[in-house]
Design an enzyme around this catalytic site. Structure first.
Site, PDB file in Angstrom:
ATOM      1  N   ARG A  80      -2.523  -8.166  -1.098  1.00 34.69           N
ATOM      2  CA  ARG A  80      -2.490  -7.674  -2.473  1.00 34.69           C
ATOM      3  C   ARG A  80      -1.460  -8.749  -3.148  1.00 34.69           C
ATOM      4  NH1 ARG A  80      -6.159  -6.184  -0.761  1.00 34.69           N
ATOM      5  NH2 ARG A  80      -7.208  -4.235  -1.034  1.00 34.69           N
ATOM      6  N   SER A 111      -7.522   1.335  -7.093  1.00 38.43           N
ATOM      7  CA  SER A 111      -6.501   2.026  -6.344  1.00 38.43           C
ATOM      8  C   SER A 111      -4.993   1.735  -7.325  1.00 38.43           C
ATOM      9  CB  SER A 111      -6.318   1.559  -5.094  1.00 38.43           C
ATOM     10  OG  SER A 111      -7.576   1.805  -4.398  1.00 38.43           O
ATOM     11  N   GLU A 120      -0.259  -0.694  -7.963  1.00 36.42           N
ATOM     12  CA  GLU A 120      -1.105  -2.013  -7.918  1.00 36.42           C
ATOM     13  C   GLU A 120      -1.239  -2.607  -8.938  1.00 36.42           C
ATOM     14  OE1 GLU A 120      -4.065  -1.931  -4.719  1.00 36.42           O
ATOM     15  OE2 GLU A 120      -5.321  -2.818  -6.135  1.00 36.42           O
TER      16      GLU A 120
END
Ligand code: FAD
Length: 348
Positions: A165, A242, A342
């Site tokens: 990520r 998410s 995130e």
């Protein structure tokens, strides 16, 4: 190039919260991107680059500068000398439209990333991943405008510094590059990737090797069940995906926590990671007492996925942040772990 003023940003995001952009431009070409940057500089405005708005929380006050939406959406492909199929797509192209095109061309490498919202140019930023694939596995290179030199450059896969990520675009070189075009190296006729347990289960009774199109359909169906596919009228899909990354903790911390939880009859799930153990953030949220469907004002946790914070209708960014803070505090109190969000926060 049309420069608009006071443009509401909430409808341009999947979470649907936040105020307006002071100035807004949609650039359809590299030249328009350069003109837009020149305008922001001449007015001394902060600049924010917008893709599909699927990984954003925009502040209620909006953004006080220029929001530059990337609309460059051309796509082409050819077969390279080494046999790989090379797809080049404009940064503003809808991501799932590109995946559909690669699957139709029988080219393997992106099939598990079906159904992720957003644009092609958004995917390298956080090295998008799902169901056992990450874009870093197939990105060959990308073209970006370097805001330091105001020149376009080609960055190789290695230049992008991809990890889980993460890339240079959301860490060391944040705000330095505007991604204009991304090139992927795919494999014609190769087997689809079925590494992820959910997919293995889906195809357990399947006779023979599933096709790329079948894997794409399975991923989209699985995502739909978890409200991770944007479809009309699904309240639980009004999210930024998410909301928290899966934390990686040192091995010794993991062992201590595991023992403590074990004495309470709980088994802490984990996966190996380069620098310790990766823990599923969804498990931590649920075991901190925050169940799917939990609501706080107009913000809530998705009824179908405990990691998605959703806008239940008319939520403000302040309500989303209050719920984020509560989740982080409860997980920290329970496990001593600070969950990292995130999405990108705009205008805070
Ligand atoms: C329902 C749902 C499911 C999701 N599932 C997943 C998933 O499975 N896996 C996953 O990894 N993510 C997932 N996401 C998150 C999100 O879709 C991805 O991160 C996506 O790639 C973001 O792209 P975007 O174009 O929407 O970027 P935006 O949200 O518009 O922007 C995100 C960041 O990228 C920057 N950016 C965007 N375009 C450019 C550009 N051209 N040049 C430079 N910077 C740029 C922005 O400035 C910002 O910092 C999901 C989101 C939702 C809503």
């Amino acid at each position: 190039m049309l420069i608009r003023e006071h443009v509401p940003l909430a409808p341009l995001t999947t979470l649907g919260v936040g105020g307006p952009a002071r100035y807004f431009v949609e650039a359809q070409s590299e030249a328009e991107v350069i003109d837009a940057v020149a305008f922001a500089r001449s007015q001394e405005l902060p600049l924010f680059v917008l893709g599909g708005g699927s990984n954003l929380v925009v502040a209620d006050a909006g953004f006080p500068g220029l929001v530059l939406k990337i609309g460059i959406a051309d796509v082409s492909h050819f077969t390279a000398q080494d046999g790989s199929v090379v797809f080049t797509a404009g940064a503003g192209l809808d991501w799932d439209a590109l995946v559909a095109r690669t699957v139709e061309a029988e080219s393997a490498g992106l099939e598990c990333l079906s159904g992720i919202p957003g644009t092609v140019g958004g995917t390298p930023v956080q090295n998008v991943g799902a169901y056992g694939q990450e874009v870093s596995e197939t990105i060959r290179e990308l073209r970006a405008l370097d805001l330091r030199s105001m020149e376009s450059r080609t960055l190789s896969n290695a230049d992008c510094g991809f990890t889980y990520r993460s890339s240079i675009f959301n860490t060391t070189e944040r705000n330095r590059y505007i991604i204009l075009q991304v090139t992927f190296s795919l494999h014609e006729g190769a087997k689809p990737s079925i590494r992820y347990p959910d997919l293995q289960k889906f195809f357990a009774d399947h006779a023979g090797e599933p096709t790329l199109a079948e894997v794409r359909a399975a991923v989209r169906e699985t995502r739909h069940r978890k409200a991770m596919l944007i479809v009309p009228d699904d309240d639980d899909a009004r999210s930024a995906g998410s909301f928290f990354k899966n934390p990686v903790v040192p091995q010794s911390f993991f062992e201590g926590l595991s023992t403590r939880l074990g004495s309470r009859g709980l088994q802490l799930p984990s996966y190996p990671a380069a620098d310790g153990r990766k823990l599923p953030a969804a498990w931590l949220v649920e075991h901190a007492g925050l169940a799917k469907g939990y609501a706080k004002g107009a913000a809530g946790i998705s009824r179908k996925h405990s990691l998605a914070i959703v806008n239940r209708g008319g939520a403000t960014a302040a309500e989303i942040i209050a719920l984020k803070d509560e989740i982080q505090a409860r997980v920290f109190d329970e496990f001593g772990i600070q969950l990292a969000p995130e999405p990108v926060f705009v205008g805070f």
